[in-house]
Design an enzyme around this catalytic site. Structure first.
Site, PDB file in Angstrom:
ATOM      1  N   HIS A  30      10.543  -0.920  -4.697  1.00  0.00           N
ATOM      2  CA  HIS A  30      10.156  -1.840  -3.620  1.00  0.00           C
ATOM      3  C   HIS A  30      11.217  -1.851  -2.520  1.00  0.00           C
ATOM      4  O   HIS A  30      12.376  -2.160  -2.757  1.00  0.00           O
ATOM      5  CB  HIS A  30       9.959  -3.268  -4.151  1.00  0.00           C
ATOM      6  CG  HIS A  30       9.552  -4.206  -3.055  1.00  0.00           C
ATOM      7  ND1 HIS A  30       8.222  -4.496  -2.774  1.00  0.00           N
ATOM      8  CD2 HIS A  30      10.284  -4.867  -2.132  1.00  0.00           C
ATOM      9  CE1 HIS A  30       8.172  -5.308  -1.732  1.00  0.00           C
ATOM     10  NE2 HIS A  30       9.414  -5.548  -1.323  1.00  0.00           N
TER      11      HIS A  30
ATOM     12  N   THR B  42       1.469  -5.443   7.880  1.00  0.00           N
ATOM     13  CA  THR B  42       0.876  -6.590   7.172  1.00  0.00           C
ATOM     14  C   THR B  42       1.280  -6.620   5.705  1.00  0.00           C
ATOM     15  O   THR B  42       1.205  -7.667   5.079  1.00  0.00           O
ATOM     16  CB  THR B  42      -0.670  -6.540   7.251  1.00  0.00           C
ATOM     17  OG1 THR B  42      -1.134  -5.300   6.699  1.00  0.00           O
ATOM     18  CG2 THR B  42      -1.153  -6.661   8.684  1.00  0.00           C
TER      19      THR B  42
ATOM     20  N   HIS C  51       5.438   1.677   3.511  1.00  0.00           N
ATOM     21  CA  HIS C  51       4.333   2.615   3.328  1.00  0.00           C
ATOM     22  C   HIS C  51       4.206   3.514   4.550  1.00  0.00           C
ATOM     23  O   HIS C  51       4.412   3.085   5.683  1.00  0.00           O
ATOM     24  CB  HIS C  51       3.002   1.891   3.072  1.00  0.00           C
ATOM     25  CG  HIS C  51       2.695   0.798   4.049  1.00  0.00           C
ATOM     26  ND1 HIS C  51       3.278  -0.448   3.983  1.00  0.00           N
ATOM     27  CD2 HIS C  51       1.876   0.774   5.127  1.00  0.00           C
ATOM     28  CE1 HIS C  51       2.816  -1.201   4.978  1.00  0.00           C
ATOM     29  NE2 HIS C  51       1.973  -0.477   5.689  1.00  0.00           N
TER      30      HIS C  51
HETATM   31  P1  AMP Z   1       0.215  -2.102   7.623  1.00  0.00           P
HETATM   32  O1  AMP Z   1      -0.725  -2.833   8.535  1.00  0.00           O
HETATM   33  O2  AMP Z   1       0.986  -0.988   8.271  1.00  0.00           O
HETATM   34  O3  AMP Z   1       1.125  -3.063   6.861  1.00  0.00           O
HETATM   35  O4  AMP Z   1      -0.696  -1.371   6.557  1.00  0.00           O
HETATM   36  C1  AMP Z   1      -1.169  -1.986   5.406  1.00  0.00           C
HETATM   37  C2  AMP Z   1      -2.391  -1.238   5.028  1.00  0.00           C
HETATM   38  O5  AMP Z   1      -2.731  -1.578   3.684  1.00  0.00           O
HETATM   39  C3  AMP Z   1      -3.619  -1.581   5.873  1.00  0.00           C
HETATM   40  O6  AMP Z   1      -4.084  -0.395   6.516  1.00  0.00           O
HETATM   41  C4  AMP Z   1      -4.630  -2.116   4.859  1.00  0.00           C
HETATM   42  O7  AMP Z   1      -5.956  -1.718   5.126  1.00  0.00           O
HETATM   43  C5  AMP Z   1      -4.116  -1.530   3.566  1.00  0.00           C
HETATM   44  N1  AMP Z   1      -4.466  -2.261   2.355  1.00  0.00           N
HETATM   45  C6  AMP Z   1      -4.408  -3.600   2.153  1.00  0.00           C
HETATM   46  N2  AMP Z   1      -4.792  -3.912   0.896  1.00  0.00           N
HETATM   47  C7  AMP Z   1      -5.083  -2.731   0.286  1.00  0.00           C
HETATM   48  C8  AMP Z   1      -5.537  -2.371  -1.025  1.00  0.00           C
HETATM   49  N3  AMP Z   1      -5.755  -3.299  -1.976  1.00  0.00           N
HETATM   50  N4  AMP Z   1      -5.757  -1.071  -1.292  1.00  0.00           N
HETATM   51  C9  AMP Z   1      -5.550  -0.127  -0.348  1.00  0.00           C
HETATM   52  N5  AMP Z   1      -5.105  -0.397   0.897  1.00  0.00           N
HETATM   53  C10 AMP Z   1      -4.869  -1.667   1.216  1.00  0.00           C
HETATM   54 ZN    ZN Z   2       6.382  -3.962  -3.544  1.00  0.00          ZN
END
Ligand code: AMP
Ligand code: ZN
Length: 112
Positions: free
Chosen positions: A46, A93, A98
C-alpha cells in the site's frame, strides 16, 4: 491497509477481473472503463499516491510501467495512455497508488 478498496481486491475480499499478477503487482479491469481497454495496475504494497514515491520505493513505479507495457503488447499494439492521478484535484479517488492503462480508441490531448 484494512479499509483500502484496492488492498481488499488484493486480499480477494472484493471481486475484480484480474488480468495480470506477480509477486509485487496486481492488474485488473477498471469497473467504470473510460476506453475499450481500461486496466488498473497496483502495487501489492500500500502506497497512498504518486506523491509518496521516493528513492526508497521508486522501483515499484518502473515495475508498474513495464507490466503495463507487457500487457499492452498483446492488447493495444497501436498505442495507449498511462496515467497516474495524484490528489483529488487531479481526479484521484482511490488512495492506493494505481497506474491507469487506457486504449482501444483515439485519446484526446490535452486531457480535460
Ligand atoms: P482514480 O480516479 O485515478 O483514483 O482511479 C480510481 C479508479 O478505480 C476509477 O477509474 C474507478 O472506476 C476504479 N474503481 C473503483 N472501484 C473499483 C473496483 N471495485 N474495481 C475496479 N475498479 C474500480
Ligand atoms: Zn491499499
Amino acid at each position: 491497509m484494512d479499509n483500502c478498496l484496492f488492498c481488499k481486491i488484493i486480499r480477494r475480499e472484493i471481486p475484480a477481473e484480474i488480468v495480470f499478477e506477480n509477486e509485487e503487482i496486481l492488474a485488473f479491469r477498471d469497473i467504470n472503463p473510460q476506453a475499450p481497454e481500461h486496466i488498473l495496475l497496483i502495487p501489492k504494497e500500500h502506497i497512498n499516491s504518486p506523491a509518496e514515491i521516493n528513492e526508497a520505493n521508486s522501483r515499484i513505479a518502473g515495475s508498474l510501467v513495464s507490466a503495463a507495457a507487457e500487457i499492452a503488447k498483446d492488447k493495444l499494439p497501436d498505442g495507449y495512455r498511462l496515467v497516474f492521478n495524484c490528489g483529488e484535484i487531479a481526479g484521484q479517488t482511490v488512495f492506493h497508488l494505481h497506474l491507469h492503462l487506457l486504449g482501444g480508441r483515439s485519446l484526446n490531448w490535452p486531457p480535460g
